[in-house]
Design a protein around this motif. Structure first.
Motif, PDB file in Angstrom:
ATOM      1  N   LEU A  11      81.921  66.820 -53.011  1.00 52.87           N
ATOM      2  CA  LEU A  11      81.721  65.679 -53.908  1.00 52.87           C
ATOM      3  C   LEU A  11      80.294  65.179 -53.764  1.00 52.87           C
ATOM      4  O   LEU A  11      79.852  64.859 -52.647  1.00 52.87           O
ATOM      5  CB  LEU A  11      82.714  64.565 -53.546  1.00 52.87           C
ATOM      6  N   VAL A  12      79.581  65.138 -54.881  1.00 53.76           N
ATOM      7  CA  VAL A  12      78.204  64.668 -54.883  1.00 53.76           C
ATOM      8  C   VAL A  12      78.012  63.696 -56.044  1.00 53.76           C
ATOM      9  O   VAL A  12      78.872  63.577 -56.912  1.00 53.76           O
ATOM     10  CB  VAL A  12      77.198  65.835 -55.007  1.00 53.76           C
ATOM     11  N   GLN A  13      76.871  63.043 -56.037  1.00 56.03           N
ATOM     12  CA  GLN A  13      76.558  62.119 -57.127  1.00 56.03           C
ATOM     13  C   GLN A  13      75.661  62.804 -58.150  1.00 56.03           C
ATOM     14  O   GLN A  13      74.967  63.785 -57.842  1.00 56.03           O
ATOM     15  CB  GLN A  13      75.860  60.887 -56.574  1.00 56.03           C
ATOM     16  N   ALA A  14      75.684  62.282 -59.347  1.00 53.05           N
ATOM     17  CA  ALA A  14      74.829  62.820 -60.400  1.00 53.05           C
ATOM     18  C   ALA A  14      73.371  62.777 -59.943  1.00 53.05           C
ATOM     19  O   ALA A  14      72.921  61.787 -59.357  1.00 53.05           O
ATOM     20  CB  ALA A  14      75.016  62.030 -61.681  1.00 53.05           C
ATOM     21  N   GLY A  15      72.674  63.872 -60.195  1.00 53.69           N
ATOM     22  CA  GLY A  15      71.292  63.989 -59.781  1.00 53.69           C
ATOM     23  C   GLY A  15      71.095  64.686 -58.452  1.00 53.69           C
ATOM     24  O   GLY A  15      69.978  65.098 -58.117  1.00 53.69           O
ATOM     25  N   ASP A  16      72.173  64.829 -57.689  1.00 53.18           N
ATOM     26  CA  ASP A  16      72.097  65.492 -56.393  1.00 53.18           C
ATOM     27  C   ASP A  16      71.989  66.997 -56.554  1.00 53.18           C
ATOM     28  O   ASP A  16      72.169  67.556 -57.643  1.00 53.18           O
ATOM     29  CB  ASP A  16      73.332  65.156 -55.547  1.00 53.18           C
ATOM     30  N   GLN A 116      88.289  82.874 -54.225  1.00 54.46           N
ATOM     31  CA  GLN A 116      89.357  81.902 -54.458  1.00 54.46           C
ATOM     32  C   GLN A 116      88.843  80.626 -55.114  1.00 54.46           C
ATOM     33  O   GLN A 116      89.627  79.807 -55.597  1.00 54.46           O
ATOM     34  CB  GLN A 116      90.062  81.561 -53.141  1.00 54.46           C
ATOM     35  N   GLY A 117      87.537  80.447 -55.124  1.00 54.49           N
ATOM     36  CA  GLY A 117      86.937  79.290 -55.773  1.00 54.49           C
ATOM     37  C   GLY A 117      86.651  78.154 -54.811  1.00 54.49           C
ATOM     38  O   GLY A 117      87.283  78.023 -53.757  1.00 54.49           O
ATOM     39  N   THR A 118      85.680  77.328 -55.180  1.00 50.66           N
ATOM     40  CA  THR A 118      85.344  76.134 -54.409  1.00 50.66           C
ATOM     41  C   THR A 118      85.094  74.996 -55.396  1.00 50.66           C
ATOM     42  O   THR A 118      84.431  75.178 -56.415  1.00 50.66           O
ATOM     43  CB  THR A 118      84.120  76.378 -53.496  1.00 50.66           C
ATOM     44  N   GLN A 119      85.653  73.831 -55.089  1.00 54.99           N
ATOM     45  CA  GLN A 119      85.587  72.704 -56.010  1.00 54.99           C
ATOM     46  C   GLN A 119      84.251  71.981 -55.886  1.00 54.99           C
ATOM     47  O   GLN A 119      83.812  71.655 -54.778  1.00 54.99           O
ATOM     48  CB  GLN A 119      86.726  71.715 -55.716  1.00 54.99           C
ATOM     49  N   VAL A 120      83.648  71.721 -57.023  1.00 55.87           N
ATOM     50  CA  VAL A 120      82.447  70.889 -57.098  1.00 55.87           C
ATOM     51  C   VAL A 120      82.780  69.691 -57.995  1.00 55.87           C
ATOM     52  O   VAL A 120      83.185  69.871 -59.141  1.00 55.87           O
ATOM     53  CB  VAL A 120      81.249  71.660 -57.667  1.00 55.87           C
ATOM     54  N   THR A 121      82.605  68.506 -57.446  1.00 62.50           N
ATOM     55  CA  THR A 121      82.866  67.283 -58.204  1.00 62.50           C
ATOM     56  C   THR A 121      81.598  66.437 -58.214  1.00 62.50           C
ATOM     57  O   THR A 121      81.059  66.120 -57.150  1.00 62.50           O
ATOM     58  CB  THR A 121      84.026  66.489 -57.602  1.00 62.50           C
ATOM     59  N   VAL A 122      81.142  66.101 -59.411  1.00 62.44           N
ATOM     60  CA  VAL A 122      79.928  65.303 -59.557  1.00 62.44           C
ATOM     61  C   VAL A 122      80.320  63.952 -60.138  1.00 62.44           C
ATOM     62  O   VAL A 122      80.846  63.876 -61.255  1.00 62.44           O
ATOM     63  CB  VAL A 122      78.908  65.993 -60.470  1.00 62.44           C
ATOM     64  N   SER A 123      80.085  62.911 -59.385  1.00 61.56           N
ATOM     65  CA  SER A 123      80.421  61.566 -59.857  1.00 61.56           C
ATOM     66  C   SER A 123      79.206  60.952 -60.544  1.00 61.56           C
ATOM     67  O   SER A 123      78.074  61.133 -60.107  1.00 61.56           O
ATOM     68  CB  SER A 123      80.871  60.699 -58.692  1.00 61.56           C
ATOM     69  N   SER A 124      79.488  60.226 -61.606  1.00 57.78           N
ATOM     70  CA  SER A 124      78.381  59.626 -62.379  1.00 57.78           C
ATOM     71  C   SER A 124      78.187  58.161 -62.017  1.00 57.78           C
ATOM     72  O   SER A 124      78.941  57.594 -61.260  1.00 57.78           O
ATOM     73  CB  SER A 124      78.669  59.759 -63.868  1.00 57.78           C
TER      74      SER A 124
END
Length: 124
Positions: A11-16, A116-124
């Motif tokens: 989980l990262v923030q927008a712009g990261d 198997q995949g890895t989740q990337v979540t970008v919070s705005s």
């Protein structure tokens, strides 16, 4: 056949920025072109980066061009996806995949071995 394991999502923030890694095993890795795909809920799986067996050629769709960089280290049996200036629309499960050719391929059906995949979540 190539076995693939992705890591580095989170989980990262927008712009990261975020770097994904794909560890490969199997003799075919060093002669296979590789791709990174992503799939958001309810959407089809799409290619976001591809690299030839030697690393000399790469491909990116317009949606990520200039922000994502694919690379590989054949000595370490690894492929990487460096992602910068992340946006909320980059949120997805990211998959590493191997094709049975050394040249870059852009079609999902041309890739035969998948992680198997890895989740990337970008919070705005």
């Amino acid at each position: 056949q190539v076995q693939l394991v992705e890591s580095g999502g989170g989980l990262v923030q927008a712009g990261d920025s975020l770097r994904l890694s794909c560890a490969a095993s199997g003799r075919a890795f060093s002669t296979s072109s590789m791709g990174w795909f992503r799939q958001a809920p309810g959407r089809e799986r799409n290619l976001v980066a591809a690299i030839s067996w030697s690393g000399d050629s790469t491909y990116y769709p317009d949606s990520v061009k200039g922000r994502f960089t694919i690379s590989r280290d054949n000595a370490r049996n690894a492929v990487y996806l460096q992602m910068a200036s992340l946006k909320s629309e980059d949120t997805a499960v990211y998959y590493c995949a191997a094709a049975r050719t050394g040249s870059i391929v852009r079609y999902t059906t041309s890739y035969y071995d998948w992680g198997q995949g890895t989740q990337v979540t970008v919070s705005s």
